[in-house]
Design a protein around this motif. Sequence first.
Motif, PDB file in Angstrom:
ATOM      1  N   GLN A  76       7.343  13.178   3.148  1.00  0.00           N
ATOM      2  CA  GLN A  76       6.117  13.229   2.349  1.00  0.00           C
ATOM      3  C   GLN A  76       5.792  14.669   1.967  1.00  0.00           C
ATOM      4  N   TRP A  77       5.843  15.562   2.927  1.00  0.00           N
ATOM      5  CA  TRP A  77       5.551  16.982   2.651  1.00  0.00           C
ATOM      6  C   TRP A  77       6.567  17.551   1.648  1.00  0.00           C
TER       7      TRP A  77
ATOM      8  N   LYS B 150      -5.622  16.991 -10.152  1.00  0.00           N
ATOM      9  CA  LYS B 150      -6.332  17.126  -8.863  1.00  0.00           C
ATOM     10  C   LYS B 150      -6.462  15.771  -8.183  1.00  0.00           C
ATOM     11  N   LEU B 151      -6.726  14.734  -8.983  1.00  0.00           N
ATOM     12  CA  LEU B 151      -6.862  13.384  -8.412  1.00  0.00           C
ATOM     13  C   LEU B 151      -5.543  12.938  -7.783  1.00  0.00           C
TER      14      LEU B 151
ATOM     15  N   ALA C  85      -2.212  12.315  -2.856  1.00  0.00           N
ATOM     16  CA  ALA C  85      -0.959  12.613  -2.159  1.00  0.00           C
ATOM     17  C   ALA C  85      -1.240  13.160  -0.750  1.00  0.00           C
ATOM     18  N   PHE C  86      -2.171  14.082  -0.666  1.00  0.00           N
ATOM     19  CA  PHE C  86      -2.552  14.601   0.656  1.00  0.00           C
ATOM     20  C   PHE C  86      -3.117  13.480   1.526  1.00  0.00           C
TER      21      PHE C  86
ATOM     22  N   GLU D 189       3.305   7.044  -1.012  1.00  0.00           N
ATOM     23  CA  GLU D 189       2.551   5.887  -0.527  1.00  0.00           C
ATOM     24  C   GLU D 189       3.495   4.917   0.190  1.00  0.00           C
ATOM     25  N   ALA D 190       4.667   4.696  -0.388  1.00  0.00           N
ATOM     26  CA  ALA D 190       5.646   3.800   0.235  1.00  0.00           C
ATOM     27  C   ALA D 190       6.087   4.356   1.599  1.00  0.00           C
TER      28      ALA D 190
END
Lengths: 146, 108
Positions: A88-89, A122-123, A128-129, B76-77
């Motif tokens: 993810q990071w 920004k949204l 994501a964070f 998200e996944a």
Amino acid sequence: MHRTRLYLAVILVLLAGFLPACTPKVPLYNERAYHYAIALKVESMALMGRAAEPFERYEERATKLELRLQEAYEYARGRPHNEIAAMQWEILIDPEGHLIGGFLRKWETDTTLSKRFLQEMKLQVAEAFDTISGLENGRIKPDEMD
Amino acid sequence: MSKFDTFIEDLRGEIKILAREAGKEMAGAALKDSRTFIRKAKKDLERWTRLLAKGDLTADEFEFLVEAKRDLAVMEALKQEGLSRIRVERFRRRLIDLVVSTAFRVFL
């Protein structure tokens, strides 16, 4: 009574053998990891809000943010069995990607960005964070182990 | 019925309940999150399309946002996969607790 104790002993020996073979393959909740996600979200939102201005005014701040993001990524990578959060990071900070890493690269390339675009970005970056902090917050807490 | 038979019977019943509750929890939470994500993504894409048509976004900005949405979908996944593993681990721990507590209750 003797047989009862024997059954109990067999069950507990089996469990004792079962437990180590099934040691958790998921990391427990980590306060530092959660803090990274929250603090860096705040810093990123603040800096992204400046992207309508020339990048060079905020270059030092952007570099510092990139270093902190890299630090958070390396921390995630260093935790055992934490490959999901590490991925993810990696996606989030990738300068070739389209989240905070890519956004900072685009700002540098384009010098300034439109207010509408940066508001929309920004949204996406905030969300994501939130996926990272959401995963961390969903982990088993130490007091659940008691 | 021997104590061991009682232990197995009791355990079987408790495990059924535990598995049913865990199954409901796993399916419910993942489904709800996925639906929320898809609903938000749809709204965002519709809004960006309108903004592009109005000239409030350039084609390049629109494309960047769509790519951002794709990256976000992957994140998200990954989150859902991570939460799923955590739920399995919670179930494993509850199962172990159940076996131990049932054994002590029946045999001691």
